[in-house]
Design an enzyme around this catalytic site. Structure first.
Site, PDB file in Angstrom:
ATOM      1  CE  LYS A 168      52.397  24.894  34.507  1.00  0.00           C
ATOM      2  NZ  LYS A 168      52.357  26.449  34.244  1.00  0.00           N
TER       3      LYS A 168
HETATM    4  O1  G3P Z   1      51.740  28.727  32.268  1.00  0.00           O
HETATM    5  C1  G3P Z   1      51.911  28.270  30.783  1.00  0.00           C
HETATM    6  C2  G3P Z   1      51.287  29.366  29.698  1.00  0.00           C
HETATM    7  O2  G3P Z   1      50.054  29.201  29.950  1.00  0.00           O
HETATM    8  C3  G3P Z   1      52.045  30.268  29.070  1.00  0.00           C
HETATM    9  O3  G3P Z   1      51.209  31.157  28.513  1.00  0.00           O
HETATM   10  O4  G3P Z   1      51.124  33.268  27.103  1.00  0.00           O
HETATM   11  O5  G3P Z   1      53.335  32.751  28.189  1.00  0.00           O
HETATM   12  O6  G3P Z   1      52.302  31.291  26.198  1.00  0.00           O
HETATM   13  P1  G3P Z   1      52.141  32.091  27.591  1.00  0.00           P
END
Ligand code: G3P
Length: 221
Positions: A87
């Site tokens: 990633k």
């Molecule tokens: O892994 C990246 C993403 O899915 C993060 O999600 O909920 O922290 O905005 P969030």
């Protein structure tokens, strides 16, 4: 649409795997920290543990921001297990590294994508997955799902093979909207997946079926 779970919590990953609908796992440095996973050896072991539970793509994020650092970290991560996807953040050196990994046959997930231009660049660099953050756009009063639709259109116009991995999915409605928009993958919490199975008419209907069956059995006896 493929279902990935966005967590580094092994119990949640096991639970999703047990349900039989899990295709992969995404993690990020914040999710790893949330589980208290620190230190290189522990981090590496944790990725291996995740790969043991889920036999699908597992995104492992680099923390370097310079080309040489990203490449060194990414190659190390990719060598851990055949299912590891490196990633890489959508930054200038990240784009360069995406091209490098693509040419080496290393799978990548371009993360922290918030615009169609960034997604176009990720596809040009040959990223395996692009991760537009739906929920974080919604958080700032911007339509996250509109971005998924826009990227779908652009990728289809030119036949880019980069898979759209809708990230920062927060709830069940996001999952459904991702499917409507033609996202290839969505990654979210287990609750968003479990939420899909819920409907009050299902519960009422089942209750009636079971009650009728019980009554019929009692009459026979
Ligand atoms: O892994 C990246 C993403 O899915 C993060 O999600 O909920 O922290 O905005 P969030």
């Amino acid at each position: 649409m493929e279902f990935f779970i966005d967590t580094a919590n092994l119990d949640r990953i096991r639970e999703a795997q047990d349900l039989g609908v899990l295709d992969g796992v995404t993690t990020n440095p914040s999710l790893m920290a949330k589980e208290g996973i620190t230190g290189e050896e522990n981090i590496i072991q944790h990725y291996l543990d995740i790969c043991e539970i889920c036999d699908g793509p597992v995104s492992a994020e680099v923390i370097s921001t310079d080309f040489d650092g990203i490449v060194a970290e990414g190659e190390k991560l990719a060598a851990l297990h055949k299912n590891i996807v490196v990633k890489v953040p959508m930054i200038r050196d990240g784009v360069k590294a995406l091209r490098y990994f693509t040419d080496k046959g290393i799978k990548t997930n371009c993360t922290l994508v918030f615009s169609a231009g960034q997604a176009l660049l990720a596809a040009k660099a040959g990223a395996t997955y692009v991760s537009p953050f739906v929920g974080r756009l919604d958080d700032i009063s911007t339509d996250g799902m509109a971005l998924i639709e826009q990227i779908r259109l652009i990728y289809d116009n030119y036949g880019y093979e980069t898979k759209i991995l809708a990230a920062s999915v927060r709830h069940t409605m996001h999952v459904i909207q991702c499917a409507e928009a033609g996202s290839d993958v969505m990654t979210g919490p287990l609750s968003a997946i479990i939420g899909l199975l819920k409907h009050p008419l299902t519960d009422i209907g089942l209750e009636k079926f079971l009650a009728d069956h019980k009554k019929a059995t009692q009459v026979q006896a």
